[in-house]
Design a protein around this motif. Structure first.
Motif, mmCIF file in Angstrom:
data_model
loop_
_atom_site.group_PDB
_atom_site.id
_atom_site.type_symbol
_atom_site.label_atom_id
_atom_site.label_comp_id
_atom_site.label_asym_id
_atom_site.label_seq_id
_atom_site.Cartn_x
_atom_site.Cartn_y
_atom_site.Cartn_z
ATOM 1 N N THR A 138 -5.440 13.648 -3.905
ATOM 2 C CA THR A 138 -6.418 12.915 -4.698
ATOM 3 C C THR A 138 -6.165 13.090 -6.186
ATOM 4 O O THR A 138 -6.303 12.163 -6.951
ATOM 5 C CB THR A 138 -7.833 13.398 -4.353
ATOM 6 O OG1 THR A 138 -7.795 14.814 -4.300
ATOM 7 C CG2 THR A 138 -8.293 12.828 -3.041
ATOM 8 N N ARG A 184 2.727 14.236 -0.544
ATOM 9 C CA ARG A 184 2.496 12.950 -1.205
ATOM 10 C C ARG A 184 1.108 12.848 -1.755
ATOM 11 O O ARG A 184 0.149 13.312 -1.123
ATOM 12 C CB ARG A 184 2.705 11.803 -0.215
ATOM 13 C CG ARG A 184 4.146 11.454 -0.022
ATOM 14 C CD ARG A 184 4.839 11.161 -1.330
ATOM 15 N NE ARG A 184 6.136 11.792 -1.386
ATOM 16 C CZ ARG A 184 6.705 12.178 -2.518
ATOM 17 N NH1 ARG A 184 6.112 12.043 -3.657
ATOM 18 N NH2 ARG A 184 7.883 12.726 -2.513
ATOM 19 N N ARG A 185 1.013 12.176 -2.873
ATOM 20 C CA ARG A 185 -0.221 11.802 -3.559
ATOM 21 C C ARG A 185 -1.528 12.352 -2.994
ATOM 22 O O ARG A 185 -2.212 11.700 -2.216
ATOM 23 C CB ARG A 185 -0.342 10.277 -3.622
ATOM 24 C CG ARG A 185 -1.435 9.837 -4.598
ATOM 25 C CD ARG A 185 -1.251 8.411 -4.921
ATOM 26 N NE ARG A 185 -0.117 8.251 -5.835
ATOM 27 C CZ ARG A 185 -0.235 8.323 -7.149
ATOM 28 N NH1 ARG A 185 -1.389 8.571 -7.700
ATOM 29 N NH2 ARG A 185 0.814 8.153 -7.916
ATOM 30 N N ARG A 204 -4.147 13.150 -9.361
ATOM 31 C CA ARG A 204 -2.879 12.580 -9.782
ATOM 32 C C ARG A 204 -1.990 13.650 -10.404
ATOM 33 O O ARG A 204 -0.786 13.688 -10.203
ATOM 34 C CB ARG A 204 -3.196 11.480 -10.779
ATOM 35 C CG ARG A 204 -2.034 10.653 -11.192
ATOM 36 C CD ARG A 204 -2.487 9.242 -11.502
ATOM 37 N NE ARG A 204 -1.592 8.631 -12.473
ATOM 38 C CZ ARG A 204 -1.935 8.418 -13.724
ATOM 39 N NH1 ARG A 204 -3.119 8.771 -14.164
ATOM 40 N NH2 ARG A 204 -1.077 7.838 -14.552
ATOM 41 N N ILE A 248 0.847 -1.203 0.000
ATOM 42 C CA ILE A 248 0.000 0.000 0.000
ATOM 43 C C ILE A 248 0.880 1.249 0.000
ATOM 44 O O ILE A 248 0.617 2.216 -0.710
ATOM 45 C CB ILE A 248 -0.956 -0.027 1.213
ATOM 46 C CG1 ILE A 248 -2.043 -1.072 0.958
ATOM 47 C CG2 ILE A 248 -1.579 1.342 1.451
ATOM 48 C CD1 ILE A 248 -2.956 -1.315 2.124
ATOM 49 N N TYR A 306 2.024 1.592 -3.344
ATOM 50 C CA TYR A 306 0.941 1.943 -4.244
ATOM 51 C C TYR A 306 0.699 3.436 -4.252
ATOM 52 O O TYR A 306 0.512 4.044 -5.293
ATOM 53 C CB TYR A 306 -0.335 1.203 -3.834
ATOM 54 C CG TYR A 306 -1.522 1.630 -4.629
ATOM 55 C CD1 TYR A 306 -1.585 1.335 -5.976
ATOM 56 C CD2 TYR A 306 -2.534 2.379 -4.057
ATOM 57 C CE1 TYR A 306 -2.652 1.759 -6.732
ATOM 58 C CE2 TYR A 306 -3.597 2.797 -4.810
ATOM 59 C CZ TYR A 306 -3.660 2.489 -6.142
ATOM 60 O OH TYR A 306 -4.697 2.916 -6.893
ATOM 61 N N PHE A 307 0.712 4.027 -3.071
ATOM 62 C CA PHE A 307 0.441 5.453 -3.031
ATOM 63 C C PHE A 307 1.688 6.270 -3.336
ATOM 64 O O PHE A 307 1.697 7.478 -3.174
ATOM 65 C CB PHE A 307 -0.167 5.835 -1.683
ATOM 66 C CG PHE A 307 -1.589 5.380 -1.572
ATOM 67 C CD1 PHE A 307 -2.574 5.987 -2.321
ATOM 68 C CD2 PHE A 307 -1.923 4.312 -0.769
ATOM 69 C CE1 PHE A 307 -3.880 5.554 -2.248
ATOM 70 C CE2 PHE A 307 -3.230 3.870 -0.687
ATOM 71 C CZ PHE A 307 -4.206 4.491 -1.431
ATOM 72 N N ALA A 310 -4.004 -4.147 -5.451
ATOM 73 C CA ALA A 310 -3.108 -2.991 -5.513
ATOM 74 C C ALA A 310 -2.227 -3.085 -6.752
ATOM 75 O O ALA A 310 -1.965 -2.087 -7.426
ATOM 76 C CB ALA A 310 -2.255 -2.913 -4.251
ATOM 77 N N ILE A 314 4.346 6.530 -1.822
ATOM 78 C CA ILE A 314 5.020 7.158 -0.684
ATOM 79 C C ILE A 314 6.441 6.648 -0.566
ATOM 80 O O ILE A 314 7.326 7.353 -0.114
ATOM 81 C CB ILE A 314 4.254 6.868 0.626
ATOM 82 C CG1 ILE A 314 2.773 7.117 0.402
ATOM 83 C CG2 ILE A 314 4.742 7.749 1.736
ATOM 84 C CD1 ILE A 314 1.908 6.652 1.542
ATOM 85 N N TYR A 324 -0.459 15.889 -7.946
ATOM 86 C CA TYR A 324 0.640 15.194 -7.284
ATOM 87 C C TYR A 324 1.896 15.275 -8.132
ATOM 88 O O TYR A 324 2.972 15.621 -7.672
ATOM 89 C CB TYR A 324 0.241 13.744 -7.044
ATOM 90 C CG TYR A 324 1.390 12.840 -6.739
ATOM 91 C CD1 TYR A 324 2.094 12.983 -5.549
ATOM 92 C CD2 TYR A 324 1.788 11.863 -7.645
ATOM 93 C CE1 TYR A 324 3.159 12.171 -5.259
ATOM 94 C CE2 TYR A 324 2.852 11.052 -7.364
ATOM 95 C CZ TYR A 324 3.534 11.200 -6.171
ATOM 96 O OH TYR A 324 4.594 10.387 -5.895
ATOM 97 N N PRO A 375 -0.093 2.582 -9.966
ATOM 98 C CA PRO A 375 -0.098 3.832 -10.727
ATOM 99 C C PRO A 375 0.671 3.721 -12.037
ATOM 100 O O PRO A 375 0.378 4.436 -12.975
ATOM 101 C CB PRO A 375 0.561 4.834 -9.779
ATOM 102 C CG PRO A 375 1.225 4.021 -8.729
ATOM 103 C CD PRO A 375 0.490 2.742 -8.639
#
Lengths: 349, 315
Positions: B25, B22-23, B27, A120, A123-124, A180, A126, B30, A185
């Motif tokens: 909502t 960070r990211r 895209r 996760i 995925y984001f 995921a 980070i 971001y 992305p």
């Protein structure tokens, strides 16, 4: 359950609890072999590098050699030792608890929970910012999996309930991880997730050791606290209860300890399979069927196996590094097969 | 984290400045924020980490796309190592150039030996390696994958500044803009409907680099019009029904058997290819955004013109 009882009964028959053979010198035998083995493997792991080996690491520059030694080789060796040891220890404890030789540290959902947590974070996006968030996500995932297990099974749950709940959590975490991946992305992120899940210790730092150790140590202690209870459980749950070892307490000590320690291990290294499954099997002929006596040797052998696999990775011809989970399975599987064949031969005769 | 050289701390901090936001909502917001952060980082690098006057920083790259950016931007003398993929002609548009340099496999230990001043990396490659290098005081520049012309320009700019070649970066951007202006001026009136067929049945969604390049070529990207998003894939049947006139096939490692390539060899697809027009554009063009990506646009433009002319004759 019935099969388990039969197994336990058979075990008790063939290896009486107070057989002197398992109390005296043979008890020490594994350590005589394993401690030097781990020491040698650890030294070799520090010695061997991807690009060159040796004390000066092929460099005239002492400062650079020191950086490579202290910032790259030593953390990697320490993590191989800690992660491998954790997997071996938890595998032995779970096989003891479930009285089932197929149990392995991933069974209760801790490692797939950790993997999901880390994925996760990936995925984001980070992880692009700070690689430390990755293990933190893993730790959160494994604690989440444990909390869910506890919520599902309840405090006084039967072992079967815990195992089934663990399997359900495993399946859920695996499904969410795949989800995921599906929604990653970018293909690059998906690839990075896939590679991460195969396990690796490349380029970890002492920070990662510092992150994993504070969770691993309490995990180990919980498991060690369950050692006597595990021995009592080999006589069956009722017998253990009459001996004063409440099965529920032993259960949660092992489950909690595994979740903490394995979660921390997976969080820093990714998923490394087979170590926790194969190591207790390798050692059981030496230690007899006392789960408590299997614990420390399994820690050492797990560490040695993981160190050996990680050394093998770095000795490969130049190329992108193989993943650690792949190599542990490659080394472990033939051992395991050999063991099974030998055992089935014994049973037949 | 123990620091080896106290003096290197500011550099490490500068490299870390892109942490933080960070990211959200959106895209694009971001990506924009990352880009802005990266520019800020790059600017700080120029101020704080500029090496001795005159000497260009030594550059290492550990990602296929950044390898090619570096090859286009850097002075050959300042490149110390590139990643192994960049010398592979199936992956890289600049394989011949890349093969002249020592190749790395992206591990920290290798990179330390090259002792670069700047490490250029992809934002999705080697998270652990990047943070380890940062903690050791190296300047690490993270580059997001390029999906639009703006992405290509901003990545060119960020990398150019980080390696002390800002002018070269601006020159390449100006050149690209000139080529794009020319492409816009000569855009055919009749956009031809096209579909990209990649190994595995993957096509090009509206957010992809391939879509950007097709649009520049004046083509209509049919799957994007039909709402496929995020590395969307097409079944062979969908392909058979597609109203597209032009198939853009992207061969990739065709000698090596794979299920993905089997899709391209599907008899039905080959039958379609004989009825429609098919052109080949090597997969490497759709992987990384570079000034060279415009070469692919020109190939597609020529096909567009040919087909458009043929349509005109038919009428």
């Amino acid at each position: 359950m019935i099969a388990d009882r039969k197994l336990a009964a058979a075990t008790a028959e063939s290896q009486p609890l107070l057989d002197r053979r398992w109390i005296d010198p043979p008890f020490a035998r594994p350590f005589v072999v394993l401690i030097p083995l781990v020491a040698i493997a650890a030294l070799a792991s520090i010695w061997v590098g991807r690009t060159s080996s040796g004390p000066a690491f092929g460099l005239g520059d002492a400062a650079l050699a020191r950086t490579i030694l202290l910032e790259i080789r030593v953390p990697r060796t320490l993590l191989a030792l800690l992660v491998g040891g954790t997997l071996g220890l938890c595998g032995a404890a779970l096989q003891g608890l479930l009285r089932n030789p197929l149990a392995e540290p991933g069974l209760l959902g801790a490692s797939s929970g950790a993997a999901l947590g880390a994925v996760i974070v990936f995925y984001f996006g980070i992880a692009a910012a700070d690689s430390l968030l990755l293990p933190l996500g893993g730790v959160a995932g494994s604690i989440g999996a444990l909390a869910l297990l506890y919520a599902l099974a309840g405090r006084r749950a039967a072992l079967v309930t815990i195992v089934l709940a663990g399997i359900a959590i495993n399946a859920l975490a695996a499904a969410l991880t795949s989800l995921a991946l599906n929604f990653a992305p970018s293909p690059y992120a998906a690839l990075e997730i896939l590679f991460w899940m195969l396990g690796s210790l490349a380029d970890r730092s002492l920070t990662h050791v510092g992150l994993a150790l504070p969770l691993m140590i309490p995990g180990w202690l919980l498991i060690v606290a369950a050692a006597r209870g595990l021995d009592a459980l080999t006589l069956g749950e009722e017998a253990a209860a009459t001996l004063g070892y409440a099965p529920a307490r032993t259960q949660w000590l092992v489950v909690g300890g595994t979740a903490l320690a394995v979660g921390a291990a997976v969080a820093v290294s990714g998923v490394i399979g087979f170590v926790g499954l194969v190591v207790p099997h390798l050692l059981r002929p030496w230690t007899g069927h006392h789960p408590s006596r299997l614990l420390a040797p399994s820690f050492l052998a797990g560490a040695a196996l993981t160190l050996a696999a990680d050394i093998a990775i770095r000795l490969m011809p130049p190329g992108p590094e193989l993943k650690l989970g792949v190599v542990t399975a490659l080394i472990g599987a033939p051992f395991f097969l050999h063991l099974i064949l030998r055992r089935s031969g014994e049973l037949a005769s | 984290m123990p620091m080896l050289e106290p003096s290197s701390r500011p550099r490490a901090r500068a490299g870390n400045a892109s942490r933080g936001e960070r990211r959200p909502t959106d895209r694009h917001a971001y990506r924009r924020s990352v880009r802005i952060a990266a520019s800020v980082v790059a600017a700080m690098l120029v101020v704080f980490a500029a090496p001795a006057r005159g000497a260009l920083p030594r550059v290492a790259s550990i990602n296929l796309c950044t390898d090619q950016l570096v090859l286009r931007l850097a002075d050959p003398s300042q490149i110390v190592t590139l990643s192994w993929l960049s010398a592979d002609p199936e992956e890289s548009l600049l394989a011949d150039e890349a093969a002249r340099y020592p190749l790395n496999y992206g591990t920290a230990e290798e990179l330390l030996r090259y002792d670069p001043d700047v490490v250029v990396a992809g934002a999705f490659t080697g998270a652990y390696t990047r943070s380890l290098l940062r903690s050791l005081g190296y300047t690490v520049v993270d580059v997001m994958p390029e999906l639009t012309v703006d992405d290509i320009e901003s990545n060119l700019r960020v990398v150019a500044r980080a390696i002390g070649r800002a002018e070269r970066g601006e020159a390449l951007i100006a050149e690209m803009r000139e080529r794009i202006r020319h492409l816009e001026r000569t855009k055919p009136a009749e956009p031809v409907a096209a579909v990209v067929v990649r190994p595995g049945g993957f096509t090009a969604d509206a957010g992809s680099l391939a879509h950007t390049l097709m649009t520049l070529a004046g083509l209509r990207n049919v799957p994007a019009e039909q709402g496929l998003d995020r590395w969307g894939s097409l079944s062979v049947e969908t392909l058979l029904r597609t109203p597209a006139e032009l198939l853009i096939v992207t061969p990739y490692r065709t000698d090596e058997p794979s299920l993905a390539n089997a899709v391209l060899a599907h008899p039905a697809l080959r039958a379609v290819a004989t009825r429609k027009t098919a052109i080949e554009i090597p997969g490497a063009y759709f992987g990384c955004g570079l000034p060279d990506s415009l070469d692919a646009v020109e190939i597609m433009r020529r096909a567009n013109e040919r087909l458009g002319a043929a349509n005109g004759d038919a009428l």
